[in-house]
Every structure is written in C-alpha cells, then in structure tokens.
Design a protein around this motif. Structure first.
Motif, PDB file in Angstrom:
ATOM      1  N   MET A   1     -72.400  20.501 151.674  1.00 20.65           N
ATOM      2  CA  MET A   1     -72.978  19.152 151.700  1.00 20.65           C
ATOM      3  C   MET A   1     -71.884  18.124 151.402  1.00 20.65           C
ATOM      4  SD  MET A   1     -76.632  19.868 149.812  1.00 20.65           S
ATOM      5  CE  MET A   1     -75.978  20.860 148.481  1.00 20.65           C
ATOM      6  N   ARG A   2     -72.155  16.899 151.695  1.00 22.14           N
ATOM      7  CA  ARG A   2     -71.149  15.840 151.492  1.00 22.14           C
ATOM      8  C   ARG A   2     -71.472  15.051 150.222  1.00 22.14           C
ATOM      9  NH1 ARG A   2     -66.968  17.622 154.723  1.00 22.14           N
ATOM     10  NH2 ARG A   2     -67.853  18.454 156.633  1.00 22.14           N
ATOM     11  N   GLN A   3     -72.066  13.858 150.330  1.00 26.54           N
ATOM     12  CA  GLN A   3     -72.283  13.043 149.110  1.00 26.54           C
ATOM     13  C   GLN A   3     -73.588  13.457 148.426  1.00 26.54           C
ATOM     14  OE1 GLN A   3     -71.249  11.790 152.070  1.00 26.54           O
ATOM     15  NE2 GLN A   3     -69.126  11.505 151.411  1.00 26.54           N
ATOM     16  N   ALA A   4     -73.714  14.740 148.198  1.00 29.13           N
ATOM     17  CA  ALA A   4     -74.965  15.262 147.622  1.00 29.13           C
ATOM     18  C   ALA A   4     -75.034  15.056 146.103  1.00 29.13           C
ATOM     19  CB  ALA A   4     -75.129  16.734 147.974  1.00 29.13           C
ATOM     20  N   GLY A   5     -74.087  14.307 145.572  1.00 32.05           N
ATOM     21  CA  GLY A   5     -74.177  13.912 144.161  1.00 32.05           C
ATOM     22  C   GLY A   5     -75.455  13.134 143.866  1.00 32.05           C
ATOM     23  N   VAL A   6     -76.039  12.488 144.907  1.00 34.06           N
ATOM     24  CA  VAL A   6     -77.325  11.810 144.674  1.00 34.06           C
ATOM     25  C   VAL A   6     -78.386  12.819 144.242  1.00 34.06           C
ATOM     26  CG1 VAL A   6     -77.122   9.708 146.079  1.00 34.06           C
ATOM     27  CG2 VAL A   6     -77.758  11.847 147.173  1.00 34.06           C
ATOM     28  N   LEU A   7     -78.263  14.039 144.751  1.00 33.13           N
ATOM     29  CA  LEU A   7     -79.215  15.091 144.369  1.00 33.13           C
ATOM     30  C   LEU A   7     -78.806  15.726 143.040  1.00 33.13           C
ATOM     31  CD1 LEU A   7     -79.520  16.772 147.885  1.00 33.13           C
ATOM     32  CD2 LEU A   7     -81.044  15.076 146.844  1.00 33.13           C
ATOM     33  N   ALA A   8     -77.503  15.959 142.905  1.00 35.22           N
ATOM     34  CA  ALA A   8     -77.001  16.603 141.683  1.00 35.22           C
ATOM     35  C   ALA A   8     -77.292  15.743 140.454  1.00 35.22           C
ATOM     36  CB  ALA A   8     -75.504  16.861 141.807  1.00 35.22           C
ATOM     37  N   ALA A   9     -77.297  14.415 140.632  1.00 35.14           N
ATOM     38  CA  ALA A   9     -77.555  13.514 139.497  1.00 35.14           C
ATOM     39  C   ALA A   9     -78.926  13.817 138.899  1.00 35.14           C
ATOM     40  CB  ALA A   9     -77.481  12.064 139.959  1.00 35.14           C
ATOM     41  N   ALA A  10     -79.910  14.042 139.772  1.00 36.74           N
ATOM     42  CA  ALA A  10     -81.250  14.389 139.273  1.00 36.74           C
ATOM     43  C   ALA A  10     -81.212  15.757 138.597  1.00 36.74           C
ATOM     44  CB  ALA A  10     -82.246  14.389 140.429  1.00 36.74           C
ATOM     45  N   GLY A  11     -80.397  16.642 139.129  1.00 39.84           N
ATOM     46  CA  GLY A  11     -80.267  17.988 138.555  1.00 39.84           C
ATOM     47  C   GLY A  11     -79.713  17.944 137.135  1.00 39.84           C
ATOM     48  N   ILE A  12     -78.763  17.047 136.899  1.00 39.11           N
ATOM     49  CA  ILE A  12     -78.194  16.924 135.546  1.00 39.11           C
ATOM     50  C   ILE A  12     -79.279  16.460 134.574  1.00 39.11           C
ATOM     51  CG2 ILE A  12     -76.554  15.599 134.131  1.00 39.11           C
ATOM     52  CD1 ILE A  12     -74.668  15.635 136.629  1.00 39.11           C
TER      53      ILE A  12
ATOM     54  N   GLU B   1     -83.259   6.874 138.534  1.00 39.80           N
ATOM     55  CA  GLU B   1     -82.233   5.939 138.065  1.00 39.80           C
ATOM     56  C   GLU B   1     -80.842   6.589 138.197  1.00 39.80           C
ATOM     57  OE1 GLU B   1     -82.881   2.888 136.969  1.00 39.80           O
ATOM     58  OE2 GLU B   1     -80.818   2.424 136.345  1.00 39.80           O
ATOM     59  N   ALA B   2     -80.747   7.848 137.752  1.00 38.46           N
ATOM     60  CA  ALA B   2     -79.468   8.563 137.813  1.00 38.46           C
ATOM     61  C   ALA B   2     -79.036   8.764 139.269  1.00 38.46           C
ATOM     62  CB  ALA B   2     -79.596   9.911 137.104  1.00 38.46           C
ATOM     63  N   MET B   3     -79.992   8.993 140.155  1.00 38.14           N
ATOM     64  CA  MET B   3     -79.666   9.168 141.581  1.00 38.14           C
ATOM     65  C   MET B   3     -79.083   7.867 142.151  1.00 38.14           C
ATOM     66  SD  MET B   3     -83.051  11.322 142.691  1.00 38.14           S
ATOM     67  CE  MET B   3     -82.600  11.832 144.343  1.00 38.14           C
ATOM     68  N   TYR B   4     -79.697   6.763 141.753  1.00 42.59           N
ATOM     69  CA  TYR B   4     -79.257   5.450 142.241  1.00 42.59           C
ATOM     70  C   TYR B   4     -77.821   5.167 141.797  1.00 42.59           C
ATOM     71  CZ  TYR B   4     -79.239   0.393 142.858  1.00 42.59           C
ATOM     72  OH  TYR B   4     -78.925  -0.886 143.225  1.00 42.59           O
ATOM     73  N   ARG B   5     -77.529   5.548 140.569  1.00 40.15           N
ATOM     74  CA  ARG B   5     -76.232   5.195 139.977  1.00 40.15           C
ATOM     75  C   ARG B   5     -75.147   6.256 140.210  1.00 40.15           C
ATOM     76  NH1 ARG B   5     -76.993   0.686 137.740  1.00 40.15           N
ATOM     77  NH2 ARG B   5     -79.062   0.141 136.955  1.00 40.15           N
ATOM     78  N   ALA B   6     -75.499   7.389 140.820  1.00 43.92           N
ATOM     79  CA  ALA B   6     -74.561   8.519 140.876  1.00 43.92           C
ATOM     80  C   ALA B   6     -73.229   8.160 141.539  1.00 43.92           C
ATOM     81  CB  ALA B   6     -75.217   9.676 141.636  1.00 43.92           C
ATOM     82  N   GLU B   7     -72.164   8.614 140.934  1.00 44.96           N
ATOM     83  CA  GLU B   7     -70.823   8.485 141.516  1.00 44.96           C
ATOM     84  C   GLU B   7     -70.676   9.565 142.577  1.00 44.96           C
ATOM     85  OE1 GLU B   7     -66.634   8.395 139.469  1.00 44.96           O
ATOM     86  OE2 GLU B   7     -68.234   8.700 137.982  1.00 44.96           O
ATOM     87  N   LEU B   8     -70.196   9.225 143.748  1.00 38.89           N
ATOM     88  CA  LEU B   8     -70.229  10.178 144.869  1.00 38.89           C
ATOM     89  C   LEU B   8     -68.861  10.417 145.491  1.00 38.89           C
ATOM     90  CD1 LEU B   8     -73.440   8.725 146.598  1.00 38.89           C
ATOM     91  CD2 LEU B   8     -73.300  10.616 144.966  1.00 38.89           C
ATOM     92  N   GLY B   9     -68.763  11.525 146.213  1.00 35.81           N
ATOM     93  CA  GLY B   9     -67.568  11.842 146.998  1.00 35.81           C
ATOM     94  C   GLY B   9     -67.943  12.942 147.977  1.00 35.81           C
TER      95      GLY B   9
END
Ligand code: TLP
Length: 346
Positions: A233-244, A20-28
């Motif tokens: 990496m670029r929009q790797a916030g999708v991965l970081a969201a799971a990490g949080i 869920e967090a990966m889906y919603r992650a704010e990215l840049g």
C-alpha cells in the motif's frame, strides 16, 4: 428502530479519536518504507507482541495467506483444524495462490487440536508424501464459539512442532480477546508461535487492517510476499493511524464485550426454545441453536431481523451472535426481549 447488529465484531465503526488521528496522520509511500505512521504502528505491534518485527496488511485473510506463503513452498503441507477460519472462510487461498496442501484434523470443541491426531498428521519421510512444514492454530476460535486456548495448550502444540522441526502460525484475528479472557499479556501467547496475525478491525474497532508479527527475517520475506499478492500500500498511514489508537485505547474495553456475551447467553438460557451453553462462552461470541423438532431457523432469523436484531447464520442449525464496541448492556437487554418474542412468533 434501534438496530442491534450482532452479526460480527467486524461491523464496528471507528471511534471519534480514530477519525481525528486519521485526519492528522503523517503520511508517505509505504512501499518505500516511508510512511511514518505505518512504521509506528508496526513497531508498536512488534513491541506489544514481543516479536522482532511486524507488517501491516489489508485484512486477516491476507495476514494468514502471507504468513502461510512465507512459511511454505508449493507442495508443502500445513496442518490445521477442520473448523479453522483459514480452512473454511478464506476462499482456499493458500492452495489456490500458494500451492500449499492443507491437511485438516478435527478441532476439539474447545478450539484445540488433539495432540495424538497432530502427531499422527505429521508426515514421515517418504517419496509419496508432501512435506509437513507448518501447524496453524486459531485463538480465540471463531467457529468453536470464541473458545480461548490457554498458553499451556499452545505450549503443548509448540512442543510437537519443535519435536518435528515445524513452524507454528497463529490466526489471532481476536488475539487481544484471548489475552483479556485469560488475563495474560499478549506476548505470552505470541511467544508460543513463530508468526501471528491479529486484526485491528474486529473488537479493536479500527476500520481496516491486520498485522503479522514474527522474526525480522520472517517479516522481511513476508513483506516480499505481501507485494506479490498486491498488498503493497502507499499512503496507508491514514488507516494505520486508526490502528494505533485501536491498540492504545481499545484493548481493555474488550472485557465489556465478554461481559455482554455472558449477559446474552445467560438471558437466552432462560428463554424456552433456544439451546445455548453458557459454560462455553469465554469471549465475545455466542453460538445459538433452536430446540424442538419444528425449530425453524429461517423463521426465527426473519422475526429477529424484523425487530432490528441481526445475527449471523453459521450453518443450517446454528446462529452466531458477537458482541462488540457498538453494543452496550442495554442493547443486550433489548435484544433478549426480541429473542423471546421471535421464538414465540416463529
Ligand atoms: N471472520 C469474519 C468472517 O469471515 C466469518 C467474522 O465475521 O467473524 N481469522 C478469523 C478467526 C476470523 O474470524 C476472520 C474474520 C478472519 C481470520 C479474516 O479476517 P478478515 O475479514 O479481515 O479477512
């Protein structure tokens, strides 16, 4: 058939909350430092470890490589245990890619380095020698059966390093397992070292990634080296969201993995044909040997696999089982029944 996969805690799948967090992650774009989710994860990791800064990297292997290349120049020497993951399982990356000379000394069964060996391994000033720059520790220690180094043991290594002006790096792939096993805060362990790498994608069950933590200047240089090895990496916030989510929700449950490892080793101790050491099990890893002259590792491995129990083979005469988020206590009981049959069939 229920598959009970005890090969590694790397096989864990992300929790629904992570997805869920990966889906919603704010990215840049993180190479510009503009991924807000990665920035949040790095700040959270630094705070938890009590370090000035942290850096998100692809894997534990990259975390160790980037850290060691940040500490060392070509031709410098790093001292580590001969059972260290970095020495055995990281494709010789620090030598191949960084020209760093690896000096191994024997790991003690508890994952520690003998302090006299360590002192003796530090090079004096001599035109013939490489320059000793760094000591690497591993906690928990994978090939030493998940052994946990205490804060006092780490402090003793820190003292040797300080005497000789050396840095200390920790391969803390399972740092949170160590902290939970010791009942201390991770920052107490991290305080003993200059840099630490920990994995999100093992017991913490995130799909990808590790963090390196250290001083702000160390992390600034590590960011440069990470780019050099292709880890920007670029929009790797999708991965970081799971990490949080992993850091916020998965740490305390590691105690269940440790209890399941204990349940497994105590059960195996009661099955003739297996040799285990329950006293040595401190975290989520169980090392298993076969007893008897005709011990046939291939046959027992195949018999386990045929009934859905997967374990890994650490060497010709050693299996490893690792408990994790995907395994509960009823799986351990099922696995023990299979272990019992497998050794009779083989
Ligand atoms: N360990 C893996 C395999 O590589 C053996 C496992 O299944 O245990 N440090 C330690 C102590 C590790 O155990 C591992 C992975 C790493 C570093 C490397 O992490 P990754 O796999 O993310 O590169």
């Amino acid at each position: 058939m229920r598959v009970i996969d005890l090969r590694s805690d790397t096989v864990t799948l992300p929790s629904p909350e992570m997805r869920e967090a990966m889906y919603r992650a704010e990215l840049g774009d993180d190479v510009y430092g503009e991924d807000p989710t990665i920035n949040r994860l790095e700040a959270l990791a630094a705070t938890k470890l009590g370090k000035e800064a942290a850096l998100f990297v692809v894997s534990g292997t990259m975390g160790n490589l980037v850290s060691i290349l940040t500490h060392c120049q070509r031709g410098d020497e790093v001292i580590m245990g001969n059972q260290a993951h970095t020495f055995v399982y990281e494709a010789g990356g620090v030598s191949a890619l960084g020209g760093v000379h690896v000096h191994t000394i024997p790991n003690q069964p508890d994952g520690m380095l003998d302090l006299v060996d360590l002192e003796n391994a530090v090079r004096g000033e001599n035109v013939h020698f490489p320059t000793t720059r760094l000591i690497c520790l591993e906690n928990t220690h994978n090939r030493c059966g998940g052994a946990v180094l205490t804060v006092e043991q780490m402090a003793a290594v820190r003292q040797v390093a300080d005497t000789h002006g050396l840095a200390v790096h920790l391969d803390g792939a399972r740092l949170f397992n160590a902290a939970v096993a010791l009942g201390v805060d991770v920052s107490a362990i991290a305080a003993q070292v200059d840099s630490v790498q920990f994995c999100l994608s093992k017991g913490l069950a995130a799909p990808v990634g590790s963090l390196i933590a250290g001083s702000a200047s160390f992390i600034k240089e590590a960011r440069h080296i990470r780019k050099m090895v292709g880890g920007g990496m670029r929009q790797a916030g999708v991965l970081a969201a799971a990490g949080i989510v992993a850091l916020e929700t998965m740490v305390e449950r590691l105690a269940h993995d440790h209890a399941n490892a204990r349940r497994l080793v105590e059960g195996l101790a009661d099955i003739a044909g297996y040799r285990v050491n329950p006293d040595a099990v401190q975290s989520n890893i169980v090392m298993i040997e076969l007893e008897g002259l005709g011990a046939d590792y291939d046959a027992v491995g195949a018999a386990l696999e045929a009934e859905g129990v997967k374990i890994s083979r650490m060497s010709a005469r050693r299996f490893r089982a690792v408990t994790h988020y995907g395994i509960d206590s009823s799986d351990i009981d099922l696995a023990l029944a299979v272990f019992s049959r497998a050794v009779r069939v083989a």
